[in-house]
Design a protein around this motif. Structure first.
Motif, mmCIF file in Angstrom:
data_model
loop_
_atom_site.group_PDB
_atom_site.id
_atom_site.type_symbol
_atom_site.label_atom_id
_atom_site.label_comp_id
_atom_site.label_asym_id
_atom_site.label_seq_id
_atom_site.Cartn_x
_atom_site.Cartn_y
_atom_site.Cartn_z
ATOM 1 N N THR A 14 1.550 -0.477 -8.960
ATOM 2 C CA THR A 14 0.997 -1.592 -8.192
ATOM 3 C C THR A 14 -0.505 -1.385 -8.055
ATOM 4 O O THR A 14 -0.992 -0.253 -8.124
ATOM 5 C CB THR A 14 1.628 -1.675 -6.786
ATOM 6 O OG1 THR A 14 1.280 -0.493 -6.053
ATOM 7 C CG2 THR A 14 3.137 -1.843 -6.870
ATOM 8 N N GLY A 15 -1.210 -2.465 -7.855
ATOM 9 C CA GLY A 15 -2.651 -2.365 -7.631
ATOM 10 C C GLY A 15 -2.958 -1.518 -6.407
ATOM 11 O O GLY A 15 -3.874 -0.694 -6.431
ATOM 12 N N ARG A 16 -2.179 -1.683 -5.357
ATOM 13 C CA ARG A 16 -2.387 -0.900 -4.131
ATOM 14 C C ARG A 16 -2.177 0.585 -4.408
ATOM 15 O O ARG A 16 -2.978 1.416 -3.995
ATOM 16 C CB ARG A 16 -1.446 -1.358 -3.015
ATOM 17 C CG ARG A 16 -1.623 -0.554 -1.736
ATOM 18 C CD ARG A 16 -0.973 -1.160 -0.521
ATOM 19 N NE ARG A 16 -1.253 -2.558 -0.279
ATOM 20 C CZ ARG A 16 -2.414 -3.052 0.179
ATOM 21 N NH1 ARG A 16 -3.419 -2.241 0.428
ATOM 22 N NH2 ARG A 16 -2.557 -4.342 0.393
ATOM 23 N N GLY A 17 -1.095 0.913 -5.109
ATOM 24 C CA GLY A 17 -0.831 2.311 -5.439
ATOM 25 C C GLY A 17 -1.938 2.913 -6.280
ATOM 26 O O GLY A 17 -2.360 4.057 -6.048
ATOM 27 N N LEU A 18 -2.428 2.158 -7.244
ATOM 28 C CA LEU A 18 -3.517 2.643 -8.083
ATOM 29 C C LEU A 18 -4.804 2.817 -7.280
ATOM 30 O O LEU A 18 -5.510 3.817 -7.445
ATOM 31 C CB LEU A 18 -3.754 1.695 -9.259
ATOM 32 C CG LEU A 18 -2.671 1.686 -10.336
ATOM 33 C CD1 LEU A 18 -2.864 0.501 -11.285
ATOM 34 C CD2 LEU A 18 -2.664 3.002 -11.108
ATOM 35 N N SER A 19 -5.105 1.851 -6.406
ATOM 36 C CA SER A 19 -6.339 1.967 -5.620
ATOM 37 C C SER A 19 -6.281 3.181 -4.699
ATOM 38 O O SER A 19 -7.273 3.888 -4.532
ATOM 39 C CB SER A 19 -6.609 0.686 -4.823
ATOM 40 O OG SER A 19 -5.671 0.526 -3.781
#
Length: 162
Positions: A65-70
């Motif tokens: 997910t974008g959140r996990g990556l960020s």
């Protein structure tokens, strides 16, 4: 007697000599193949951070997910979203709906993305077909046997569930 149980003193000395020789050969091969190995890296339009994110996507079957990556990279969601947009625009990643939660968007590597990472990370110029084709049949057989043994040992170490 098993391979790792020590054996005779002569066998242990030979094992140590062969391991030293293999280390020296690996160093020599790495030094001489650096230009060939760097070519794919130097010819890519991806930034180092994009390559890092793409590598994470390639190694995760379900994507991220974008959140996990960020969170993993310690950057804002806006920064990561822009980075993902650029990966998608270059065709190396794709966004899709999470099958378990329609509110969540997952990012996965495309086949092109997997190919790019394979070329950059797994490139072994010394195992190039043109080089291997010039080896004597006896040497090819020995190399095949050795590579099979190394492959089996690497895979044996990764068989445990994560």
């Amino acid at each position: 007697m098993s391979e790792g149980s020590g054996g005779t003193s002569n066998e242990q000395q030979e094992r140590e000599r062969i391991l030293r020789d293999l280390e020296d050969l690996a160093d020599s091969l790495q030094s001489s193949s650096v230009p060939t190995f760097l070519d794919p890296l130097l010819s890519t339009d991806l930034t180092v951070r994009q390559l890092k994110v793409l590598t994470i996507l390639v190694t995760s079957e379900e994507g991220a997910t974008g959140r996990g990556l960020s969170e993993s990279f310690g950057v804002s969601m806006a920064s990561m979203s822009g980075l993902i947009d650029r990966l998608v625009a270059q065709g190396v990643a794709v966004r899709s709906e999470d099958p378990r939660d329609a509110r969540v968007r997952r990012v996965k590597a495309t086949e092109l993305g997997r190919s790019v990472v394979r070329r950059l990370v797994s490139g072994r110029p010394e195992l190039n077909f043109d080089i291997l084709a010039r080896l004597a049949l006896e040497d090819l057989r020995a190399l095949e046997q050795g590579m099979r043994a190394v492959d089996a040992e690497v895979n044996r170490g990764t068989d445990s569930p994560r």
